[in-house]
Design a protein around this motif. Structure first.
Motif, short mmCIF file in Angstrom:
data_model
loop_
_atom_site.label_atom_id
_atom_site.label_comp_id
_atom_site.label_asym_id
_atom_site.label_seq_id
_atom_site.Cartn_x
_atom_site.Cartn_y
_atom_site.Cartn_z
N LEU A 28 59.45 -30.25 13.97
CA LEU A 28 59.47 -29.86 15.39
C LEU A 28 60.90 -30.04 15.93
O LEU A 28 61.76 -30.58 15.24
N ASN A 29 61.11 -29.60 17.15
CA ASN A 29 62.43 -29.77 17.75
C ASN A 29 62.72 -31.25 17.95
O ASN A 29 61.80 -32.07 18.00
N ASN A 30 63.98 -31.58 18.09
CA ASN A 30 64.43 -32.98 18.23
C ASN A 30 64.03 -33.83 17.02
O ASN A 30 63.82 -35.04 17.15
N LEU A 121 50.75 -20.57 13.62
CA LEU A 121 51.35 -21.75 14.25
C LEU A 121 52.80 -21.79 13.82
O LEU A 121 53.11 -21.99 12.64
N GLU A 122 53.67 -21.55 14.80
CA GLU A 122 55.10 -21.52 14.50
C GLU A 122 55.73 -22.82 15.00
O GLU A 122 55.59 -23.16 16.18
N LEU A 123 56.39 -23.50 14.08
CA LEU A 123 56.96 -24.80 14.43
C LEU A 123 58.48 -24.77 14.33
O LEU A 123 59.03 -24.16 13.42
N GLY A 124 59.13 -25.44 15.28
CA GLY A 124 60.60 -25.53 15.29
C GLY A 124 61.25 -24.30 15.87
O GLY A 124 60.61 -23.24 16.00
N SER A 125 62.52 -24.44 16.23
CA SER A 125 63.23 -23.31 16.84
C SER A 125 64.32 -22.78 15.93
O SER A 125 64.42 -21.57 15.72
N LEU B 144 55.75 -26.68 25.45
CA LEU B 144 55.41 -26.73 24.02
C LEU B 144 56.47 -26.02 23.19
O LEU B 144 56.87 -26.50 22.14
N GLU B 145 56.91 -24.88 23.71
CA GLU B 145 57.96 -24.13 22.99
C GLU B 145 59.23 -24.96 22.89
O GLU B 145 59.90 -24.97 21.86
N THR B 146 59.54 -25.67 23.99
CA THR B 146 60.72 -26.55 23.97
C THR B 146 60.57 -27.62 22.89
O THR B 146 61.54 -28.00 22.24
N ALA B 147 59.33 -28.06 22.69
CA ALA B 147 59.06 -29.07 21.65
C ALA B 147 59.01 -28.44 20.27
O ALA B 147 58.95 -29.15 19.26
N GLY B 148 59.00 -27.10 20.22
CA GLY B 148 58.96 -26.42 18.93
C GLY B 148 57.54 -26.14 18.46
O GLY B 148 57.27 -26.15 17.26
N ILE B 149 56.63 -25.89 19.39
CA ILE B 149 55.23 -25.60 19.02
C ILE B 149 54.81 -24.31 19.73
O ILE B 149 54.82 -24.25 20.97
#
Lengths: 220, 191
Positions: A28-30, A121-125, B144-149
């Motif tokens: 995930l982000n961060n 389910l898309e995870l991360g940017s 959620l998108e900011t968290a990457g979900i």
């Protein structure tokens, strides 16, 4: 145990019943992590520590428990979901599961943040991890499995084990539905089959042939 | 010497009761309230659950006269008023119908007017809730998108989200005066 890329498996090492857990490190982000099925807090018969053992093992792999951002539950049986409540309350992680499992999760004292349904389910940017959530009823009505197409990984929960299948005699269990689920899953291109329990085997099957042989054995 | 007679448990209990002080009027009223209020609550509950009709409710109330009847009637009215809430339209509608039936000497069409007014308030409230819900859903999905979900597999559980519950409570409060106005009209007709 590192399975592939940033996916780690934590095979339950105890004597009492508990599930295998899986972690997507920093997905995930961060740099936050996704945990699948954190299991029991303590096992019911022998009071073996479940969550603390999992978190210690994760720390050894450089996965900080303070950075768990999301917990996915394949289903809401206590041996899969109990620790999710503590992770949610004490570490601020979100908990996701299928709507049909909500009542069971609530009975255990949990609160659902995200409902899961069949889909992407898309995870991360930046470095994206694209997973597929598959509604896989039979063992439990809202059981889900997680397929990672890029690495051909299936996290199967309690649908299928090494040479056996999940029970269907729990409330909401359905043998015909489980049979259909297994038939469907067997058609996926799977290189790593990650089972929900170490029954007679760690439950980590590597290699397409081994996986297919296991499906064939089960389907008779 | 006369031998002392053995008393029964009942006689002993009655002797003890007779030595207790009389209830004050307030205590007596309180006791009656405690005794008859549950009857009213049970009747209104049965009515709201559609186990008895309006006619049966009225007939039950008319069977109870005097102070006792008044307590039962008050409890029924109070419970029906409490059931007029924006989130449960079927129950509110039933409560409005019951209160309108209990109202004495009302003009023709009173019941229909009250129900129409309630429905209007209710539909305004519902519209606002729907708009706010969409806005809140997009805020949560953005977080959620900011968290990457993200993705079609997830649906946020908004109905139990603390922030959403706070929003809902704020909207409900904003509609309270309009609801109160309807309740007051009904209360006037009941006096």
């Amino acid at each position: 145990m590192n399975i592939v890329k940033n996916l780690y498996a934590y095979v339950w090492p105890g004597n009492d019943n508990n599930c295998n857990s899986f972690v997507f490190k920093g997905v995930l982000n961060n740099g936050k992590h996704l945990v699948v099925d954190p299991g029991h807090l303590f096992t019911p018969s022998y009071q073996e520590p479940g969550l603390s053992r999992l978190l210690e093992s994760m720390e050894k792999d450089g996965i900080s428990s303070a950075s768990i951002g999301l917990v996915i539950l394949t289903h809401a049986h206590p041996d899969h979901c109990e620790s999710a409540i503590v992770i949610q309350q004490e570490m601020g992680a979100l908990v996701a599961l299928h709507e049909a499992e909500e009542a069971a999760f609530k009975r255990a004292g949990g609160k659902v943040d995200l409902y899961l349904q069949e889909g992407a389910l898309e995870l991360g940017s930046n470095e994206k991890t694209d997973l597929q959530i598959l509604h896989s009823p039979g063992h439990a009505p809202g059981h889900v499995t997680i397929y990672w197409p890029a690495e051909k990984v299936l996290i199967a929960g309690d649908c299928i084990f090494y040479r056996s299948t999940g029970r269907t005699d729990f409330p909401g269990g359905n043998a015909a539905a489980l049979r259909s689920t297994i038939a469907r899953l067997s058609r996926f291109d799977i290189e790593y089959l990650l089972c929900g329990h170490p029954y007679g085997n760690p439950g980590i099957l590597k290699g397409r042939d081994k996986v297919q042989e296991n499906f064939a054995y089960i389907q008779g | 010497m006369e031998e002392e007679r053995i008393k029964s448990a009942f006689e002993i209990a009655m002797e003890r009761v007779s030595s207790l002080p009389e209830l004050t009027p307030e205590e007596a009223a309180e006791q009656k309230e405690r005794e008859f209020k549950p009857v009213g609550l049970a009747l209104s509950h049965k009515y709201l659950q559609r186990q008895i009709s309006e006619d049966e409710l009225l007939s039950e109330l008319s069977r109870r006269q005097g102070e006792k009847g008044e307590i039962v009637r008050r409890a029924v009215i109070s419970n029906l008023f409490q059931a007029i809430q924006l989130e449960d339209i079927a129950k509110a509608d039933k409560a409005l119908a019951g209160l309108a039936a209990l109202a004495a000497r009302v003009a023709d069409g009173f019941r229909e007017t009250i129900q129409r007014n309630f429905l209007q308030v209710r539909s305004e409230f519902e519209r606002e809730v729907q708009i706010e819900f969409k806005v809140f859903d997009s805020i949560v999905r953005k977080d959620l998108e900011t968290a990457g979900i993200r993705g079609s597999a997830i649906k946020p559980n908004l109905v139990e989200n603390e922030k959403w519950l706070q929003n809902l409570s704020r909207m409900r409060q904003a509609y309270e005066p309009k609801l109160e106005k309807i309740k007051n009209e009904l209360a006037d007709s009941l006096n």
